[in-house]
Design a protein around this motif. Structure first.
Motif, PDB file in Angstrom:
ATOM      1  N   LEU A  20       0.831  -1.199   0.000  1.00  0.00           N
ATOM      2  CA  LEU A  20       0.000   0.000   0.000  1.00  0.00           C
ATOM      3  C   LEU A  20       0.868   1.252   0.000  1.00  0.00           C
ATOM      4  CD1 LEU A  20      -2.678   1.538   0.208  1.00  0.00           C
ATOM      5  CD2 LEU A  20      -2.592   1.145   2.698  1.00  0.00           C
ATOM      6  N   VAL A  21       1.896   1.269   0.853  1.00  0.00           N
ATOM      7  CA  VAL A  21       2.802   2.422   0.907  1.00  0.00           C
ATOM      8  C   VAL A  21       3.464   2.642  -0.454  1.00  0.00           C
ATOM      9  CG1 VAL A  21       4.946   3.302   1.938  1.00  0.00           C
ATOM     10  CG2 VAL A  21       3.190   2.241   3.394  1.00  0.00           C
ATOM     11  N   GLU A  22       3.948   1.554  -1.070  1.00  0.00           N
ATOM     12  CA  GLU A  22       4.586   1.663  -2.384  1.00  0.00           C
ATOM     13  C   GLU A  22       3.591   2.143  -3.443  1.00  0.00           C
ATOM     14  OE1 GLU A  22       6.465  -2.070  -3.309  1.00  0.00           O
ATOM     15  OE2 GLU A  22       7.638  -2.012  -1.457  1.00  0.00           O
ATOM     16  N   GLU A  23       2.367   1.649  -3.371  1.00  0.00           N
ATOM     17  CA  GLU A  23       1.336   2.040  -4.326  1.00  0.00           C
ATOM     18  C   GLU A  23       1.041   3.540  -4.230  1.00  0.00           C
ATOM     19  OE1 GLU A  23      -2.974   0.275  -5.682  1.00  0.00           O
ATOM     20  OE2 GLU A  23      -2.395   0.052  -3.590  1.00  0.00           O
ATOM     21  N   VAL A  24       0.894   4.037  -3.003  1.00  0.00           N
ATOM     22  CA  VAL A  24       0.629   5.463  -2.802  1.00  0.00           C
ATOM     23  C   VAL A  24       1.795   6.295  -3.323  1.00  0.00           C
ATOM     24  CG1 VAL A  24       0.367   7.251  -1.022  1.00  0.00           C
ATOM     25  CG2 VAL A  24      -1.004   5.153  -0.915  1.00  0.00           C
ATOM     26  N   ARG A  25       3.024   5.874  -3.030  1.00  0.00           N
ATOM     27  CA  ARG A  25       4.205   6.622  -3.500  1.00  0.00           C
ATOM     28  C   ARG A  25       4.292   6.605  -5.021  1.00  0.00           C
ATOM     29  NH1 ARG A  25       3.382   8.801   0.310  1.00  0.00           N
ATOM     30  NH2 ARG A  25       4.272   8.413   2.333  1.00  0.00           N
ATOM     31  N   LYS A  26       3.931   5.473  -5.624  1.00  0.00           N
ATOM     32  CA  LYS A  26       3.954   5.370  -7.084  1.00  0.00           C
ATOM     33  C   LYS A  26       2.957   6.351  -7.708  1.00  0.00           C
ATOM     34  CE  LYS A  26       3.002   2.119 -10.812  1.00  0.00           C
ATOM     35  NZ  LYS A  26       2.482   0.801 -11.133  1.00  0.00           N
ATOM     36  N   VAL A  27       1.783   6.466  -7.130  1.00  0.00           N
ATOM     37  CA  VAL A  27       0.746   7.353  -7.657  1.00  0.00           C
ATOM     38  C   VAL A  27       1.111   8.820  -7.422  1.00  0.00           C
ATOM     39  CG1 VAL A  27      -1.669   8.078  -7.412  1.00  0.00           C
ATOM     40  CG2 VAL A  27      -1.084   5.649  -7.422  1.00  0.00           C
ATOM     41  N   LEU A  28       1.643   9.136  -6.236  1.00  0.00           N
ATOM     42  CA  LEU A  28       1.893  10.533  -5.866  1.00  0.00           C
ATOM     43  C   LEU A  28       3.322  10.991  -6.111  1.00  0.00           C
ATOM     44  CD1 LEU A  28       0.012  10.670  -2.451  1.00  0.00           C
ATOM     45  CD2 LEU A  28      -0.828  11.378  -4.706  1.00  0.00           C
ATOM     46  N   GLY A  29       4.253  10.063  -6.267  1.00  0.00           N
ATOM     47  CA  GLY A  29       5.656  10.437  -6.301  1.00  0.00           C
ATOM     48  C   GLY A  29       6.190  10.438  -4.878  1.00  0.00           C
ATOM     49  N   GLU A  30       7.460  10.638  -4.736  1.00  0.00           N
ATOM     50  CA  GLU A  30       8.090  10.554  -3.409  1.00  0.00           C
ATOM     51  C   GLU A  30       7.741  11.730  -2.501  1.00  0.00           C
ATOM     52  OE1 GLU A  30       9.718   8.061  -1.951  1.00  0.00           O
ATOM     53  OE2 GLU A  30       9.279   6.899  -3.737  1.00  0.00           O
TER      54      GLU A  30
ATOM     55  N   GLU B  86       2.650  17.614  -1.127  1.00  0.00           N
ATOM     56  CA  GLU B  86       2.369  18.808  -0.338  1.00  0.00           C
ATOM     57  C   GLU B  86       1.698  18.454   0.982  1.00  0.00           C
ATOM     58  OE1 GLU B  86       0.219  21.733  -2.570  1.00  0.00           O
ATOM     59  OE2 GLU B  86       1.190  21.077  -4.408  1.00  0.00           O
ATOM     60  N   THR B  87       1.047  17.309   1.021  1.00  0.00           N
ATOM     61  CA  THR B  87       0.251  16.928   2.172  1.00  0.00           C
ATOM     62  C   THR B  87       0.783  15.635   2.771  1.00  0.00           C
ATOM     63  OG1 THR B  87      -1.669  17.873   1.079  1.00  0.00           O
ATOM     64  CG2 THR B  87      -2.101  16.420   2.911  1.00  0.00           C
ATOM     65  N   GLN B  88       0.709  15.541   4.060  1.00  0.00           N
ATOM     66  CA  GLN B  88       1.136  14.317   4.728  1.00  0.00           C
ATOM     67  C   GLN B  88       0.088  13.236   4.512  1.00  0.00           C
ATOM     68  OE1 GLN B  88       2.097  14.921   8.810  1.00  0.00           O
ATOM     69  NE2 GLN B  88       3.068  12.947   8.994  1.00  0.00           N
ATOM     70  N   VAL B  89       0.525  12.083   3.992  1.00  0.00           N
ATOM     71  CA  VAL B  89      -0.372  10.960   3.727  1.00  0.00           C
ATOM     72  C   VAL B  89      -0.043   9.834   4.699  1.00  0.00           C
ATOM     73  CG1 VAL B  89      -1.116   9.247   2.031  1.00  0.00           C
ATOM     74  CG2 VAL B  89      -0.552  11.568   1.284  1.00  0.00           C
ATOM     75  N   HIS B  90      -1.084   9.318   5.344  1.00  0.00           N
ATOM     76  CA  HIS B  90      -0.949   8.180   6.254  1.00  0.00           C
ATOM     77  C   HIS B  90      -1.631   6.992   5.590  1.00  0.00           C
ATOM     78  CE1 HIS B  90       0.223  10.959   9.449  1.00  0.00           C
ATOM     79  NE2 HIS B  90      -0.788  11.704   9.060  1.00  0.00           N
ATOM     80  N   GLU B  91      -0.891   5.938   5.328  1.00  0.00           N
ATOM     81  CA  GLU B  91      -1.454   4.744   4.724  1.00  0.00           C
ATOM     82  C   GLU B  91      -2.013   3.858   5.826  1.00  0.00           C
ATOM     83  OE1 GLU B  91       1.721   5.702   4.247  1.00  0.00           O
ATOM     84  OE2 GLU B  91       1.860   6.247   2.131  1.00  0.00           O
ATOM     85  N   ARG B  92      -3.253   3.398   5.640  1.00  0.00           N
ATOM     86  CA  ARG B  92      -3.904   2.555   6.638  1.00  0.00           C
ATOM     87  C   ARG B  92      -4.482   1.330   5.957  1.00  0.00           C
ATOM     88  NH1 ARG B  92      -8.190   5.924   9.682  1.00  0.00           N
ATOM     89  NH2 ARG B  92      -8.486   3.890  10.617  1.00  0.00           N
ATOM     90  N   LEU B  93      -4.018   0.163   6.349  1.00  0.00           N
ATOM     91  CA  LEU B  93      -4.545  -1.100   5.865  1.00  0.00           C
ATOM     92  C   LEU B  93      -5.502  -1.626   6.927  1.00  0.00           C
ATOM     93  CD1 LEU B  93      -4.391  -3.337   3.683  1.00  0.00           C
ATOM     94  CD2 LEU B  93      -2.617  -4.398   5.096  1.00  0.00           C
ATOM     95  N   VAL B  94      -6.752  -1.874   6.538  1.00  0.00           N
ATOM     96  CA  VAL B  94      -7.793  -2.229   7.494  1.00  0.00           C
ATOM     97  C   VAL B  94      -8.424  -3.560   7.092  1.00  0.00           C
ATOM     98  CG1 VAL B  94      -9.971  -1.467   8.518  1.00  0.00           C
ATOM     99  CG2 VAL B  94      -8.274   0.225   7.822  1.00  0.00           C
ATOM    100  N   HIS B  95      -8.623  -4.425   8.062  1.00  0.00           N
ATOM    101  CA  HIS B  95      -9.324  -5.688   7.811  1.00  0.00           C
ATOM    102  C   HIS B  95     -10.818  -5.437   7.899  1.00  0.00           C
ATOM    103  CE1 HIS B  95     -11.107  -9.582   9.048  1.00  0.00           C
ATOM    104  NE2 HIS B  95     -10.374  -9.982   8.031  1.00  0.00           N
ATOM    105  N   GLY B  96     -11.538  -5.821   6.861  1.00  0.00           N
ATOM    106  CA  GLY B  96     -12.988  -5.693   6.889  1.00  0.00           C
ATOM    107  C   GLY B  96     -13.564  -5.307   5.550  1.00  0.00           C
ATOM    108  N   ASN B  97     -14.870  -5.175   5.545  1.00  0.00           N
ATOM    109  CA  ASN B  97     -15.598  -4.754   4.362  1.00  0.00           C
ATOM    110  C   ASN B  97     -15.149  -3.349   3.970  1.00  0.00           C
ATOM    111  OD1 ASN B  97     -18.044  -2.973   3.493  1.00  0.00           O
ATOM    112  ND2 ASN B  97     -18.512  -5.044   2.781  1.00  0.00           N
ATOM    113  N   PRO B  98     -14.830  -3.102   2.697  1.00  0.00           N
ATOM    114  CA  PRO B  98     -14.312  -1.787   2.297  1.00  0.00           C
ATOM    115  C   PRO B  98     -15.242  -0.622   2.640  1.00  0.00           C
ATOM    116  CG  PRO B  98     -13.916  -3.376   0.562  1.00  0.00           C
ATOM    117  CD  PRO B  98     -14.775  -4.059   1.589  1.00  0.00           C
TER     118      PRO B  98
END
Length: 156
Positions: free
Chosen positions: A70-80, A83-95
């Protein structure tokens, strides 16, 4: 907002689809305008998690590896940098449920118009439809970006 108040939050659903990548980029741009942080939320369900009497077990699933992905995916989409701090959260459950819970107290919930599941002809995916009807905050539904020439692959 006083200096002791937390920064506003924007929650965005990420599922690997072009719509979710467009939603992530939109959420980051918007958060930059309002001085918010971004929670990029991905949810997973294990096969057979519903309807079985025993807990579902997937010996192939590695939560730590999924979180790194997930972290790699977000970095790939946004670049390294962003402007904004992004927190990646992986959650177990129904989306949909995971996004509704994550959006409690958020300024905004952003989702793509269609995710990886369902029928391609649907105008709204089931998750975007559910959160638009039940979210505790305003919801923005983002369509995938279309390149000139209309490829619609979300890489514009």
């Amino acid at each position: 907002m006083s200096t002791s108040d937390p920064a506003p939050r924007v929650v965005v659903g990420v599922d690997g689809s072009p719509s979710s990548y467009a939603a992530l980029r939109w959420a980051v741009r918007h958060a930059g305008l309002i001085g918010a942080t971004v929670d990029a939320v991905a949810a997973y369900e294990l096969p057979g998690a519903h309807g079985w009497s025993a807990p579902a077990v997937d010996t192939e699933f590695d939560a730590e590896e999924a979180k790194r992905g997930l972290v790699e995916e977000v970095r790939k989409v946004l670049g390294e940098t962003g402007e904004t701090q992004v927190h990646e959260r992986l959650v177990h459950g129904n989306p949909a449920e995971a996004l509704l819970i994550a959006s409690e107290g958020a300024e905004l919930l952003v989702v793509g118009s269609r995710g990886r599941g369902g029928f391609a002809r649907m105008l709204l995916g089931s998750v975007s439809q559910q959160v638009s009807q039940h979210a505790p905050c305003p919801v923005v539904i983002v369509r995938p970006e279309v390149k000139v020439g209309g490829t619609g692959d979300g890489t514009a």
